[in-house]
Design a protein around this motif. Structure first.
Motif, PDB file in Angstrom:
ATOM      1  N   VAL A 111     -12.251  -0.874  -7.921  1.00 55.31           N
ATOM      2  CA  VAL A 111     -10.953  -1.168  -7.303  1.00 55.31           C
ATOM      3  C   VAL A 111     -10.717  -2.672  -7.293  1.00 55.31           C
ATOM      4  CG1 VAL A 111      -9.509  -0.932  -5.253  1.00 55.31           C
ATOM      5  CG2 VAL A 111     -11.160   0.867  -5.828  1.00 55.31           C
ATOM      6  N   VAL A 112      -9.526  -3.054  -7.692  1.00 53.88           N
ATOM      7  CA  VAL A 112      -9.038  -4.415  -7.459  1.00 53.88           C
ATOM      8  C   VAL A 112      -7.853  -4.293  -6.505  1.00 53.88           C
ATOM      9  CG1 VAL A 112      -7.959  -6.474  -8.439  1.00 53.88           C
ATOM     10  CG2 VAL A 112      -9.759  -5.279  -9.704  1.00 53.88           C
ATOM     11  N   MET A 113      -7.970  -4.969  -5.386  1.00 54.67           N
ATOM     12  CA  MET A 113      -6.847  -4.970  -4.453  1.00 54.67           C
ATOM     13  C   MET A 113      -6.273  -6.370  -4.377  1.00 54.67           C
ATOM     14  SD  MET A 113      -6.239  -3.100  -0.923  1.00 54.67           S
ATOM     15  CE  MET A 113      -4.529  -2.745  -0.557  1.00 54.67           C
ATOM     16  N   THR A 114      -4.970  -6.463  -4.581  1.00 54.72           N
ATOM     17  CA  THR A 114      -4.288  -7.750  -4.518  1.00 54.72           C
ATOM     18  C   THR A 114      -2.988  -7.565  -3.752  1.00 54.72           C
ATOM     19  OG1 THR A 114      -3.568  -9.649  -5.826  1.00 54.72           O
ATOM     20  CG2 THR A 114      -3.064  -7.470  -6.719  1.00 54.72           C
ATOM     21  N   SER A 115      -2.110  -8.526  -3.851  1.00 49.16           N
ATOM     22  CA  SER A 115      -0.858  -8.426  -3.093  1.00 49.16           C
ATOM     23  C   SER A 115       0.237  -9.228  -3.776  1.00 49.16           C
ATOM     24  CB  SER A 115      -1.048  -8.942  -1.659  1.00 49.16           C
ATOM     25  OG  SER A 115      -1.192 -10.362  -1.656  1.00 49.16           O
ATOM     26  N   VAL A 116       1.431  -9.013  -3.290  1.00 55.62           N
ATOM     27  CA  VAL A 116       2.553  -9.888  -3.600  1.00 55.62           C
ATOM     28  C   VAL A 116       2.817 -10.710  -2.337  1.00 55.62           C
ATOM     29  CG1 VAL A 116       3.560  -8.407  -5.369  1.00 55.62           C
ATOM     30  CG2 VAL A 116       4.148  -8.003  -2.978  1.00 55.62           C
ATOM     31  N   ALA A 117       3.944 -11.387  -2.301  1.00 56.03           N
ATOM     32  CA  ALA A 117       4.307 -12.144  -1.085  1.00 56.03           C
ATOM     33  C   ALA A 117       5.769 -11.838  -0.775  1.00 56.03           C
ATOM     34  CB  ALA A 117       4.088 -13.635  -1.290  1.00 56.03           C
ATOM     35  N   GLY A 118       6.023 -10.554  -0.476  1.00 57.43           N
ATOM     36  CA  GLY A 118       7.407 -10.109  -0.311  1.00 57.43           C
ATOM     37  C   GLY A 118       7.928  -9.605  -1.644  1.00 57.43           C
ATOM     38  N   HIS A 119       9.212  -9.800  -1.888  1.00 56.80           N
ATOM     39  CA  HIS A 119       9.824  -9.330  -3.136  1.00 56.80           C
ATOM     40  C   HIS A 119       9.220 -10.057  -4.330  1.00 56.80           C
ATOM     41  CE1 HIS A 119      13.030  -6.528  -2.043  1.00 56.80           C
ATOM     42  NE2 HIS A 119      13.129  -7.214  -0.904  1.00 56.80           N
ATOM     43  N   LEU A 120       9.025  -9.299  -5.400  1.00 63.48           N
ATOM     44  CA  LEU A 120       8.459  -9.862  -6.624  1.00 63.48           C
ATOM     45  C   LEU A 120       9.544 -10.400  -7.553  1.00 63.48           C
ATOM     46  CD1 LEU A 120       5.777 -10.302  -8.103  1.00 63.48           C
ATOM     47  CD2 LEU A 120       5.982  -8.001  -9.053  1.00 63.48           C
ATOM     48  N   THR A 121      10.754  -9.939  -7.375  1.00 60.99           N
ATOM     49  CA  THR A 121      11.872 -10.404  -8.200  1.00 60.99           C
ATOM     50  C   THR A 121      13.091 -10.634  -7.332  1.00 60.99           C
ATOM     51  OG1 THR A 121      12.652  -8.147  -8.622  1.00 60.99           O
ATOM     52  CG2 THR A 121      11.097  -9.079 -10.214  1.00 60.99           C
ATOM     53  N   GLY A 122      14.028 -11.385  -7.868  1.00 60.75           N
ATOM     54  CA  GLY A 122      15.342 -11.530  -7.269  1.00 60.75           C
ATOM     55  C   GLY A 122      16.387 -10.981  -8.222  1.00 60.75           C
ATOM     56  N   VAL A 123      17.620 -10.923  -7.777  1.00 57.71           N
ATOM     57  CA  VAL A 123      18.728 -10.477  -8.619  1.00 57.71           C
ATOM     58  C   VAL A 123      19.797 -11.555  -8.572  1.00 57.71           C
ATOM     59  CG1 VAL A 123      20.485  -8.705  -8.999  1.00 57.71           C
ATOM     60  CG2 VAL A 123      18.224  -8.054  -8.167  1.00 57.71           C
ATOM     61  N   ASP A 124      20.328 -11.940  -9.736  1.00 59.29           N
ATOM     62  CA  ASP A 124      21.328 -13.012  -9.750  1.00 59.29           C
ATOM     63  C   ASP A 124      22.205 -12.897 -10.996  1.00 59.29           C
ATOM     64  OD1 ASP A 124      22.732 -15.190  -8.856  1.00 59.29           O
ATOM     65  OD2 ASP A 124      20.968 -16.495  -8.682  1.00 59.29           O
ATOM     66  N   ALA A 174      -3.813  -6.861   2.297  1.00 62.05           N
ATOM     67  CA  ALA A 174      -4.764  -6.568   1.217  1.00 62.05           C
ATOM     68  C   ALA A 174      -6.198  -6.844   1.666  1.00 62.05           C
ATOM     69  CB  ALA A 174      -4.428  -7.404  -0.014  1.00 62.05           C
ATOM     70  N   LYS A 175      -6.403  -7.928   2.352  1.00 61.88           N
ATOM     71  CA  LYS A 175      -7.742  -8.293   2.820  1.00 61.88           C
ATOM     72  C   LYS A 175      -8.253  -7.283   3.842  1.00 61.88           C
ATOM     73  CE  LYS A 175     -10.276 -12.147   4.928  1.00 61.88           C
ATOM     74  NZ  LYS A 175     -10.142 -13.530   5.495  1.00 61.88           N
ATOM     75  N   ALA A 176      -7.394  -6.912   4.804  1.00 67.07           N
ATOM     76  CA  ALA A 176      -7.817  -5.977   5.844  1.00 67.07           C
ATOM     77  C   ALA A 176      -8.140  -4.609   5.261  1.00 67.07           C
ATOM     78  CB  ALA A 176      -6.718  -5.858   6.899  1.00 67.07           C
ATOM     79  N   VAL A 177      -7.284  -4.104   4.378  1.00 70.46           N
ATOM     80  CA  VAL A 177      -7.512  -2.789   3.771  1.00 70.46           C
ATOM     81  C   VAL A 177      -8.779  -2.821   2.904  1.00 70.46           C
ATOM     82  CG1 VAL A 177      -6.590  -1.077   2.162  1.00 70.46           C
ATOM     83  CG2 VAL A 177      -5.083  -2.118   3.863  1.00 70.46           C
ATOM     84  N   SER A 178      -8.962  -3.899   2.145  1.00 81.56           N
ATOM     85  CA  SER A 178     -10.151  -4.011   1.288  1.00 81.56           C
ATOM     86  C   SER A 178     -11.434  -3.979   2.115  1.00 81.56           C
ATOM     87  CB  SER A 178     -10.091  -5.311   0.482  1.00 81.56           C
ATOM     88  OG  SER A 178      -8.993  -5.305  -0.393  1.00 81.56           O
ATOM     89  N   ASN A 179     -11.450  -4.669   3.222  1.00 81.62           N
ATOM     90  CA  ASN A 179     -12.634  -4.674   4.088  1.00 81.62           C
ATOM     91  C   ASN A 179     -12.956  -3.278   4.606  1.00 81.62           C
ATOM     92  OD1 ASN A 179     -14.042  -7.258   4.568  1.00 81.62           O
ATOM     93  ND2 ASN A 179     -11.999  -8.011   5.099  1.00 81.62           N
ATOM     94  N   ILE A 180     -11.910  -2.499   4.910  1.00 82.80           N
ATOM     95  CA  ILE A 180     -12.127  -1.142   5.421  1.00 82.80           C
ATOM     96  C   ILE A 180     -12.627  -0.219   4.319  1.00 82.80           C
ATOM     97  CG2 ILE A 180     -10.941   0.895   6.344  1.00 82.80           C
ATOM     98  CD1 ILE A 180      -9.097  -1.101   7.864  1.00 82.80           C
ATOM     99  N   LEU A 181     -11.951  -0.221   3.174  1.00 78.88           N
ATOM    100  CA  LEU A 181     -12.318   0.691   2.091  1.00 78.88           C
ATOM    101  C   LEU A 181     -13.690   0.359   1.506  1.00 78.88           C
ATOM    102  CD1 LEU A 181      -8.953   1.133   0.121  1.00 78.88           C
ATOM    103  CD2 LEU A 181      -9.854   2.491   2.026  1.00 78.88           C
TER     104      LEU A 181
END
Length: 654
Positions: free
Chosen positions: A56-69, A13-20
């Protein structure tokens, strides 16, 4: 217009934001410390219908946002029969970190007009993108399939990212279904069989492990480590490969063999030379000593010490440059050449990608698109004169020297996942680059492999001579390396001149300096290396290029195998428990479904059919779950056999 962009990791997210943004952005903290929001304006999105600037707001997750159980109240360990889990209801779950990230997604999406997904461009990335979309529209009913876009990118070079922003596509819902199918099947089969195996074997395994451990000498000596005998549809076939090699070694019986060898000295042919050449019997070696002795004595009796040249061939041979680099090849060769395990090499490659040094490291593609400007990438490696390959890269593009080795577009392999190009360097690595030792080693491997793939093949001259000794044919081969080319930048591959061949002519009578009948013994295979295991898993469809390392680490963590260092090499060997599990399922007739790769390979093929639209998620889940219900019933009925096999293996290996 307002646009929310969401990447899979904050570094992306940081790298793409800097470019755009051209570096003109505002960074804001969120309620999760490892995720930031980057705010800027951008006018390159084509879906807005105009060239007007978008907020534009650019953010991120940290891998999967949900699990299944499963619901713990109803289906927790000990609260139900494990067989009920095949049909139990599933629900999405979030841990505390995921809840914080999801809250940021909902807040950031509340007033936007469009959502653009910037997750990794693979199946898993599509699924994570879908998780983000499901969360984002909870507080914004304007978000729908028509306002949802997906950036397609494979590295963080500026023009590539700008192109991805200008030419978005849609989320691949079939890929989302394929990943959802795999997650559901792995959960249902893994948890049900893990509980069954643990309930059946844990007490015996724990008692056995405590007996074999040295007496504790600390204050926590009364604590018992809980044993979990886990099952995974990829873990067990992976374990099966290691056990199979172990048993082949354990059951190996050496056999004596015999062969005939001729020694020819140029000095005996009247040539002033000390060159001596060994000629090998065309029949190879035989296990019947009397038969070889008969051939040997007949030749001595009827032909004595004279043979005749019946064939001389000389041809140009090539040492093929490597194919473009895939994830599996990266892990395999880092294990083989750099002595790094698959997990560490892939982790280093991921960090290099996030820092913009290499392309996306999870790819099955070994073919570069013809339109790709690879010369510019080679040129960048020839600009950083602190690197060991600087001169090689510079010379590769130099048209003014007499060097035979010129840039050549890489060979094409047979795999193309249509998502990412092969792994390649993006920018040069400066002398002061902030990277770890492992990252530097992996970067060097990626660059050298890339430069090698863009080089000429190695060229040599192979000479073969055949002798007839009483109608028995003997051969000798010699290689002269004429041009090393790519081998000069790839130090892990050897291709050397062989011993000089004797100067002989067709039909020349040759004096044999020595004729020997020699014996030898067959040798057992070596224990499994991680490089070999990766290759077997890939060839048999066990795991994906991105998960192979995880499955190997899992069976290490479960103490099904150990990694034992011998000299510079590490070998994988099964434990008593690992051997017992494989043989236990063989005993009850489930080896093809559990310890062999067939069942998992079938599921991976079904997932591809989901992606291709010829099967649905319901089709695949119903079919495989019905099979596993049968496997479960058979295992449950034969629990005592698993315990008996464990005892037998323990006795035989103790």
């Amino acid at each position: 217009m307002k646009v929310l962009c969401v990447a899979e990791k904050n570094s992306i997210a940081k790298a793409v934001s800097n470019i755009l943004s051209g570096g003109q952005l505002t960074t804001k903290n969120t309620n999760f410390p490892y995720v930031k929001n980057y705010e800027f304006t951008y006018s390159g999105f084509n879906f807005t219908g105009s060239n007007a600037s978008c907020e534009v707001v650019m953010t991120s997750v940290a891998g999967h946002l949900t699990g299944v159980d499963f619901d713990n109240q109803q289906y927790g360990w000990g609260k139900c029969n494990p067989s009920e889990l095949f049909d139990a209801n599933l629900s999405n779950t979030k841990n505390k970190d995921q809840q914080k990230i999801a809250e940021n997604i909902r807040k950031s999406a509340r007033n936007v007009d469009y959502l653009m997904i910037w997750t990794d461009c693979d199946r898993e990335g599509e699924y994570i993108g879908w998780e983000i979309y499901e969360e984002a529209k909870k507080l914004n009913n304007r978000l729908n399939d028509n306002t949802l876009y997906r950036a397609i990118f494979s590295h963080l070079e500026r023009n590539h990212i700008l192109g991805a922003a200008r030419n978005p596509q849609r989320l691949d819902k079939r890929a989302v279904d394929a990943v959802g199918t795999r997650i559901e099947l792995d959960l249902r089969t893994g948890v049900s069989f893990t509980r069954l195996l643990t309930d059946t074997m844990a007490r015996k395994v724990q008692a056995s492990q405590q007996q074999s451990m040295p007496p504790p000498n600390n204050s926590n000596s009364n604590k018992k480590e809980n044993v979990v005998v886990s099952y995974g549809p990829c873990q067990f076939p992976t374990l099966g490969f290691v056990v199979d090699r172990f048993e082949r070694i354990r059951n190996f019986k050496k056999e004596e063999f015999w062969t005939i060898q001729l020694v020819v000295s140029e000095q005996d042919q009247g040539v002033q030379s000390n060159n001596i050449t060994n000629f090998q019997w065309d029949r190879g070696h035989l296990f019947d000593r009397l038969a070889v002795l008969t051939f040997y004595e007949l030749c001595l009796e009827l032909a004595g010490n004279k043979a005749r040249v019946v064939d001389i061939k000389s041809k140009q041979v090539n040492k093929w440059r490597p194919l473009p680099l895939t994830t599996v090849e990266l892990q395999k060769n880092c294990s083989r050449y750099l002595k790094m395990n698959a997990r560490d090499s892939l982790a280093a490659a991921e960090k290099l990608y996030q820092k913009g040094f290499i392309s996306y490291p999870r790819t099955e593609t070994d073919t570069f698109p013809p339109s790709m400007d690879l010369k510019s990438l080679v040129e960048k490696q020839g600009q950083e004169n602190s690197s060991a390959w600087f001169a090689y890269a510079k010379n590769l593009l130099d048209t003014n020297n007499n060097n035979h080795n010129k840039f050549k577009f890489p060979r094409s392999g047979s795999h193309d996942d249509k998502a990412h190009p092969p792994i390649h360097p993006i920018i040069g690595l400066g002398r002061d680059a902030s990277i770890t030792v492992n990252e530097r080693r992996v970067y060097e491997y990626v660059v050298r492999h890339f430069l090698a793939s863009c080089s000429e093949d190695g060229k040599g001259q192979m000479t073969s001579i055949s002798l007839n000794w009483n109608d028995e044919i003997f051969n000798a081969n010699g290689l002269v390396v004429l041009e090393r080319n790519w081998l000069d930048v790839y130090p892990w591959m050897k291709w050397e001149n062989s011993k000089t061949m004797p100067r002989l002519e067709m039909n020349q009578e040759v004096i044999i300096s020595k004729a020997e009948m020699k014996n030898g013994y067959t040798s057992p295979p070596k224990p499994m290396t991680e490089s070999e295991l990766i290759m077997l898993m890939d060839a048999n469809g066990i795991g994906t290029d991105a998960t192979i390392a995880e499955h190997i680490e899992k069976i290490k963590a479960r103490k099904y195998i150990t990694s034992d260092k011998v000299g510079k090499d590490s070998y994988l060997n099964p434990t008593i428990l690992g051997v017992a599990l494989v043989h236990g399922f063989e005993t009850i007739g489930l080896e093809d479904s559990f310890a062999k790769p067939f069942q998992r390979r079938e599921m991976e093929d079904d997932l591809k059919k989901i992606c291709g639209g010829t099967l649905t998620r319901r089709d695949v889940v119903t079919d495989i779950i019905n099979k596993y219900k049968g496997y479960y019933n058979r295992t449950n009925q034969n629990k005592n056999r698993l315990l008996q096999v464990y005892d037998q293996v323990k006795r035989s290996l103790s």
